[in-house]
Design a protein around this motif. Sequence first.
Motif, short mmCIF file in Angstrom:
data_model
loop_
_atom_site.label_atom_id
_atom_site.label_comp_id
_atom_site.label_asym_id
_atom_site.label_seq_id
_atom_site.Cartn_x
_atom_site.Cartn_y
_atom_site.Cartn_z
N ASP A 198 0.85 -1.19 0.00
CA ASP A 198 0.00 0.00 0.00
C ASP A 198 0.89 1.25 0.00
N PRO A 199 0.74 2.14 -1.00
CA PRO A 199 1.61 3.34 -1.07
C PRO A 199 1.57 4.16 0.22
N ARG A 200 0.49 4.03 1.00
CA ARG A 200 0.41 4.82 2.24
C ARG A 200 1.41 4.30 3.28
N ASN A 201 1.93 3.09 3.05
CA ASN A 201 2.94 2.54 3.97
C ASN A 201 4.36 2.70 3.44
N MET A 202 4.48 3.36 2.28
CA MET A 202 5.81 3.65 1.75
C MET A 202 6.16 5.08 2.17
N HIS A 203 7.01 5.20 3.17
CA HIS A 203 7.35 6.52 3.71
C HIS A 203 8.63 7.02 3.06
N ALA A 204 8.44 7.69 1.94
CA ALA A 204 9.59 8.20 1.19
C ALA A 204 9.21 9.58 0.65
N TYR A 205 10.18 10.43 0.50
CA TYR A 205 9.90 11.81 0.07
C TYR A 205 10.69 12.18 -1.19
N VAL A 206 10.07 13.05 -1.99
CA VAL A 206 10.84 13.78 -2.99
C VAL A 206 11.05 15.17 -2.40
N MET A 207 12.29 15.64 -2.46
CA MET A 207 12.61 16.95 -1.88
C MET A 207 13.24 17.87 -2.94
N GLY A 208 13.28 19.17 -2.61
CA GLY A 208 13.95 20.13 -3.49
C GLY A 208 12.96 20.85 -4.39
N GLU A 209 13.50 21.36 -5.50
CA GLU A 209 12.66 22.06 -6.50
C GLU A 209 11.59 21.11 -7.02
N HIS A 210 10.35 21.61 -7.22
CA HIS A 210 9.38 20.83 -7.99
C HIS A 210 9.81 21.00 -9.45
N GLY A 211 10.76 20.15 -9.86
CA GLY A 211 11.34 20.32 -11.19
C GLY A 211 12.55 19.43 -11.36
N ASP A 212 13.38 19.78 -12.32
CA ASP A 212 14.43 18.87 -12.75
C ASP A 212 15.50 18.59 -11.68
N SER A 213 15.68 19.48 -10.71
CA SER A 213 16.74 19.25 -9.71
C SER A 213 16.20 18.57 -8.44
N GLU A 214 14.95 18.12 -8.47
CA GLU A 214 14.41 17.42 -7.29
C GLU A 214 15.15 16.10 -7.08
N PHE A 215 15.07 15.55 -5.87
CA PHE A 215 15.78 14.29 -5.58
C PHE A 215 15.07 13.53 -4.47
N VAL A 216 15.42 12.25 -4.36
CA VAL A 216 14.86 11.41 -3.29
C VAL A 216 15.98 11.13 -2.28
N PRO A 217 15.81 11.49 -1.03
CA PRO A 217 16.79 11.10 -0.01
C PRO A 217 16.53 9.64 0.38
N TRP A 218 17.18 8.73 -0.32
CA TRP A 218 16.88 7.31 -0.14
C TRP A 218 17.24 6.81 1.25
N SER A 219 18.20 7.47 1.89
CA SER A 219 18.59 7.02 3.25
C SER A 219 17.42 7.17 4.22
N GLN A 220 16.43 7.99 3.85
CA GLN A 220 15.29 8.27 4.74
C GLN A 220 14.03 7.52 4.31
N ALA A 221 14.16 6.66 3.29
CA ALA A 221 12.96 5.99 2.76
C ALA A 221 12.70 4.68 3.49
N MET A 222 11.45 4.48 3.90
CA MET A 222 11.07 3.29 4.69
C MET A 222 9.81 2.65 4.12
N MET A 223 9.73 1.31 4.30
CA MET A 223 8.44 0.64 4.14
C MET A 223 8.00 0.35 5.57
N ALA A 224 6.91 0.95 6.02
CA ALA A 224 6.56 0.95 7.45
C ALA A 224 7.80 1.48 8.19
N THR A 225 8.43 0.69 9.09
CA THR A 225 9.64 1.22 9.74
C THR A 225 10.90 0.51 9.23
N LYS A 226 10.75 -0.20 8.12
CA LYS A 226 11.91 -0.94 7.58
C LYS A 226 12.60 -0.11 6.50
#
Length: 314
Positions: A167-195
């Motif tokens: 369920d996407p609601r249990n995927m706790h991951a963010y896109v950060m930065g500009e809403h545009g080409d320089s946006e990025f995902v901080p993968w170190s902070q991405a979790m499925m539930a608390t995993k």
Amino acid sequence: MEKADKRKIVLIGTGMVGMSYAYALLNQNLCDELVLIDINKKRAEGEAMDLNHGVAFSGGNMEIYAGEYTDCCNADLVVLTAGLPQKEGQNRLDLLKENRKIFERILQSVLENGFHGIFLVATNPVDIMTRIVYEISGFPPEKVIGTGTALDTARLRYLLGEKFMIDPRNMHAYVMGEHGDSEFVPWSQAMMATKPIFDLCGETEGCHFQELLELEEEVRMAAYKIIEAKKATYYGIGMAMARITKAIFGNEYSVLTVSAHLQGEYGENGIYIGIPCVVNRMGIQRIVELPLGSEEKQRLHSSCETLENTYREI
Ligand SMILES: NC(=O)C1=CN([C@@H]2O[C@H](COP(=O)(O)OP(=O)(O)OC[C@H]3O[C@@H](n4cnc5c(N)ncnc54)[C@H](O)[C@@H]3O)[C@@H](O)[C@H]2O)C=CC1
Ligand SMILES: CC(=O)C(=O)O
């Protein structure tokens, strides 16, 4: 409900994005009064009529009408979706000059009518347009919110949910930065539930970090792909805006990646950029600081620079 308790929204720009938002508001009963304003008054009137014909099916009794800037005086939220959208081959930053001119005129009318609520901005390039609203209005930063990377985060969670069958609601991951080409995902902070997502990927047959990076790129390119296919994107952002509105009116203290004011080394008065924030009835209650890795900090820094340099060009 007493008039004083009414949740009133003035929506400026009744194009594809504005009306997708309005339709989501109606379906979710997120306000009591919705005023539509567009430079094309006839369009706003037609949209109000059309939406009103859905009220009977909505389970609520939202009051919807095409209005005037004087309606802003007692509005809780002024939502800005007016302006040019991207055409094929353009990026979001290409819209800045024209949309800034449009905003200058609109803001003058909103402010001279005594608006003192919260601004929600979706017009692109959204981070810079939000900064322009902040600077012209002189409002406290927490009362000026951009949609930021809320949509991109939803796109990411959808793709992660599909990939890991969660369920996407249990995927706790963010896109950060500009809403545009320089946006990025901080993968170190991405979790499925608390995993941590790295552990989940390690346990999933055939999953490599490279594939997560491909998902990130898919998110970054999503708008271009949709625009190529159907000229514009609007349902996703309409839903994202409705979600932010719900967090505000419900005093939810929800964490959303909106465009918020970041005071620091950029610009005399700071910049606006997509970052996780706690959103409540007062607007942005606080920014959530994440323990980013050094490369992730560098990517945030570089996205801030892109926004600051583009802003300076105008
Ligand atoms: N933040 C995000 O994630 C997203 C932002 N957008 C942006 O939203 C904006 C709107 O996109 P669409 O609705 O597709 O465009 P659209 O062209 O369908 O609608 C824009 C509306 O603004 C109105 N308008 C123009 N000047 C105005 C003025 N001075 N006063 C009042 N109304 C005025 C137009 O008459 C039109 O109805 C674009 O800048 C687009 O790039 C689009 C998708 C996602
Ligand atoms: C157009 C745009 O900003 C988006 O769909 O992300």
